[in-house]
Design a protein around this motif. Sequence first.
Motif, short mmCIF file in Angstrom:
data_model
loop_
_atom_site.label_atom_id
_atom_site.label_comp_id
_atom_site.label_asym_id
_atom_site.label_seq_id
_atom_site.Cartn_x
_atom_site.Cartn_y
_atom_site.Cartn_z
N GLU A 141 44.94 -11.19 76.46
CA GLU A 141 44.20 -10.16 75.74
C GLU A 141 44.88 -9.72 74.45
O GLU A 141 44.37 -8.87 73.73
CB GLU A 141 44.02 -8.93 76.65
CG GLU A 141 43.31 -9.21 77.96
CD GLU A 141 41.85 -9.57 77.78
OE1 GLU A 141 41.35 -9.51 76.63
OE2 GLU A 141 41.18 -9.92 78.76
N MET A 142 46.05 -10.30 74.16
CA MET A 142 46.80 -9.86 73.00
C MET A 142 46.03 -10.09 71.71
O MET A 142 46.13 -9.31 70.75
CB MET A 142 48.15 -10.57 72.94
CG MET A 142 49.09 -9.99 71.90
SD MET A 142 50.69 -10.79 71.96
CE MET A 142 51.24 -10.30 73.59
N ASP A 143 45.25 -11.17 71.67
CA ASP A 143 44.47 -11.42 70.46
C ASP A 143 43.46 -10.31 70.20
O ASP A 143 43.29 -9.85 69.07
CB ASP A 143 43.78 -12.79 70.55
CG ASP A 143 42.96 -12.96 71.81
OD1 ASP A 143 43.02 -12.09 72.69
OD2 ASP A 143 42.25 -13.97 71.91
N LYS A 144 42.81 -9.83 71.26
CA LYS A 144 41.85 -8.74 71.09
C LYS A 144 42.57 -7.44 70.73
O LYS A 144 42.04 -6.63 69.95
CB LYS A 144 41.01 -8.58 72.35
CG LYS A 144 40.22 -9.82 72.75
CD LYS A 144 39.42 -9.57 74.00
CE LYS A 144 38.84 -10.87 74.53
NZ LYS A 144 39.84 -11.82 75.01
N LEU A 145 43.74 -7.24 71.34
CA LEU A 145 44.51 -6.04 70.98
C LEU A 145 44.89 -6.06 69.50
O LEU A 145 44.83 -5.03 68.81
CB LEU A 145 45.77 -5.96 71.84
CG LEU A 145 45.56 -5.58 73.32
CD1 LEU A 145 46.86 -5.77 74.10
CD2 LEU A 145 45.07 -4.16 73.44
N LEU A 146 45.28 -7.23 69.01
CA LEU A 146 45.64 -7.35 67.61
C LEU A 146 44.44 -7.13 66.70
O LEU A 146 44.52 -6.39 65.70
CB LEU A 146 46.25 -8.74 67.35
CG LEU A 146 46.69 -9.03 65.91
CD1 LEU A 146 47.82 -8.10 65.50
CD2 LEU A 146 47.10 -10.48 65.74
N ILE A 147 43.31 -7.75 67.05
CA ILE A 147 42.09 -7.58 66.26
C ILE A 147 41.63 -6.12 66.29
O ILE A 147 41.23 -5.55 65.28
CB ILE A 147 40.97 -8.50 66.76
CG1 ILE A 147 41.36 -9.97 66.60
CG2 ILE A 147 39.66 -8.22 66.04
CD1 ILE A 147 41.56 -10.41 65.18
N GLY A 148 41.73 -5.49 67.47
CA GLY A 148 41.33 -4.10 67.61
C GLY A 148 42.16 -3.17 66.76
O GLY A 148 41.67 -2.14 66.27
N TYR A 149 43.42 -3.50 66.60
CA TYR A 149 44.31 -2.66 65.80
C TYR A 149 44.19 -2.95 64.31
O TYR A 149 44.20 -2.02 63.49
CB TYR A 149 45.76 -2.88 66.25
CG TYR A 149 46.76 -2.01 65.51
CD1 TYR A 149 46.89 -0.66 65.82
CD2 TYR A 149 47.57 -2.55 64.51
CE1 TYR A 149 47.81 0.13 65.15
CE2 TYR A 149 48.49 -1.77 63.84
CZ TYR A 149 48.60 -0.42 64.15
OH TYR A 149 49.49 0.37 63.48
N MET A 150 44.07 -4.23 63.95
CA MET A 150 44.11 -4.62 62.55
C MET A 150 42.75 -4.54 61.86
O MET A 150 42.69 -4.40 60.63
CB MET A 150 44.65 -6.06 62.42
CG MET A 150 46.06 -6.25 62.94
SD MET A 150 47.30 -5.37 61.96
CE MET A 150 47.20 -6.26 60.41
N MET A 151 41.65 -4.65 62.65
CA MET A 151 40.33 -4.70 62.04
C MET A 151 39.43 -3.63 62.64
O MET A 151 39.83 -2.92 63.58
CB MET A 151 39.73 -6.11 62.23
CG MET A 151 40.67 -7.22 61.76
SD MET A 151 39.93 -8.86 61.67
CE MET A 151 39.04 -8.74 60.12
N ASP A 152 38.21 -3.52 62.14
CA ASP A 152 37.32 -2.45 62.59
C ASP A 152 36.63 -2.81 63.89
O ASP A 152 36.75 -3.93 64.39
CB ASP A 152 36.30 -2.08 61.50
CG ASP A 152 35.39 -3.25 61.12
OD1 ASP A 152 35.05 -4.07 61.99
OD2 ASP A 152 35.03 -3.35 59.93
N ILE A 153 35.86 -1.85 64.43
CA ILE A 153 35.25 -2.02 65.75
C ILE A 153 34.19 -3.13 65.76
O ILE A 153 34.01 -3.81 66.76
CB ILE A 153 34.64 -0.67 66.22
CG1 ILE A 153 34.23 -0.75 67.68
CG2 ILE A 153 33.45 -0.27 65.36
CD1 ILE A 153 33.84 0.60 68.26
N GLU A 154 33.49 -3.34 64.64
CA GLU A 154 32.49 -4.39 64.59
C GLU A 154 33.14 -5.78 64.62
O GLU A 154 32.62 -6.70 65.28
CB GLU A 154 31.62 -4.23 63.34
CG GLU A 154 30.75 -2.97 63.38
CD GLU A 154 29.78 -2.90 62.22
OE1 GLU A 154 29.83 -3.80 61.34
OE2 GLU A 154 28.98 -1.96 62.18
N GLN A 155 34.27 -5.93 63.93
CA GLN A 155 34.99 -7.20 63.99
C GLN A 155 35.51 -7.47 65.40
O GLN A 155 35.50 -8.62 65.86
CB GLN A 155 36.15 -7.19 62.99
CG GLN A 155 35.71 -7.19 61.53
CD GLN A 155 34.99 -8.47 61.15
OE1 GLN A 155 35.37 -9.56 61.56
NE2 GLN A 155 33.93 -8.33 60.36
#
Length: 484
Positions: free
Chosen positions: A239-253
């Motif tokens: 799940e680290m990839d989603k954690l990274l995307i969730g932190y670095m990018m917006d909710i739609e991304q």
Amino acid sequence: MGKTTLNTISLGTHALRLTAIKTITILITMFIVMLLSRYQTVEEYGIYAELLLVSNLGASIMIFGLPNSINYFLARADTLEDRQCFLSVYYSVSTILSIAIGFMLVASIPEIEGYFHNTWIHFFWYFLAIYPWASIISSSLENTLIVYQKTQLLLWYRFLYSTTLLLTIVLIQWIETNFVSLMVALSTIHFIFALIVYRIVNRVSGGFSFSLDISTIQSIFRFSIPIGLATAVGTLSTEMDKLLIGYMMDIEQLAIYTNAAKELPLSIVASSITAVLLPQIVRLMKDNQPETAIRLWGTAIELVLIIITFIVSCVFVFAEDIISLLYSDKYLPGVNIFRVYSLNLIFRCTYFGMILNACGKTKQILYCSVITLVLNLILNPLCFWGFGIIGPAIATLMSISIMVLLQLKMTSKILSISMTQYLPLTGISNIFLVNIVFSVFLFIIGHYFNGIYWGIILSSICGIIYFSLMKNKMAQLWKALRYQ
């Protein structure tokens, strides 16, 4: 009372039944995701994805691997009393821990909102309180009923559970209520079906009660904590990839990435065979029959790869059409992420830590998971900076590949034989070669015939040819799987 065992002659039959169960319920689950993706806004689906991500991480990290103990201890129990003792302790401890996880997540809502930059999380506190407990208790039913050979009962439970969720979503969409009403309804259903699990297990086992027997708890935790740490590390790594995307990018991304990163349920055959194979291999290793256990495992790997590798080839080639069909065109920016994740399915042909698990070598499983987590910690940000939003997906594929190699190497050491002696490498190489040829053919033809309907037609034609070529080999492997 004697041991509860699976007859080796019916191993394939049990796997078929479990495959049918998983196929029905996963298809319904996919339809649920399709409805949520199409009829909720990308932002609302992103909130749902964040809640699931946090709940699953919390449950995985804090449950200490207890669900993994069912296959091991229940399969090894010699008497009715031993089984009831184990189940009493298991459900008592897992209930206490899972409720505590829910309270912990609710208390952490300010930190969760800060991490995701999302101030809506606190409106759904009840989901964070209920879902970890419900998912942990519900997931325990499969392993329990498999050991008791009650797969038909499992079929009914899974079907009713999934169907109830689906009908509820359809009803809510029809009456056009808001997203909050949807989340309340889903939380209620999860709560009710978790309660039903206690009733089913109580009936099947002949009755169990609340128990905190210290010696049993110690035995369970000695086995489960290393696997639990490995599972927690593995989940965090996954799940680290989603954690990274969730932190670095917006909710739609994050919503787009979450759907693109969903692995299609193509590994249900593998997971079904693994579920019924693991208790059998545990017994074979206990009875000092490692050769039979290895032969059984290798047969299962080759059989599943024949099926899953062809489907992965078709999914990779026609990924854009599949994304559009499943989630709508608004999720098409994630098509290349989807392609990368489809390759991960090849590694789902089996549980590569199966022999280590059956031998009780849970520390080795933990070591593999920790190494994979460290690699993910390094690779995810590096790949994100180097390749953009697709980078974490590439990092996940790389780390899974390395973990598989580590588990196979450790298995070789435990068995004192090389990988070439227990893996059907010749058969696996032939399967990959044939599928590469079919993939190139589909990719070329797909440029001239676009659209999901042409994709289905072309895949079906190639499938008929492919499985005709593999028919005799599959029959041979299936026979070996049933009668070993």
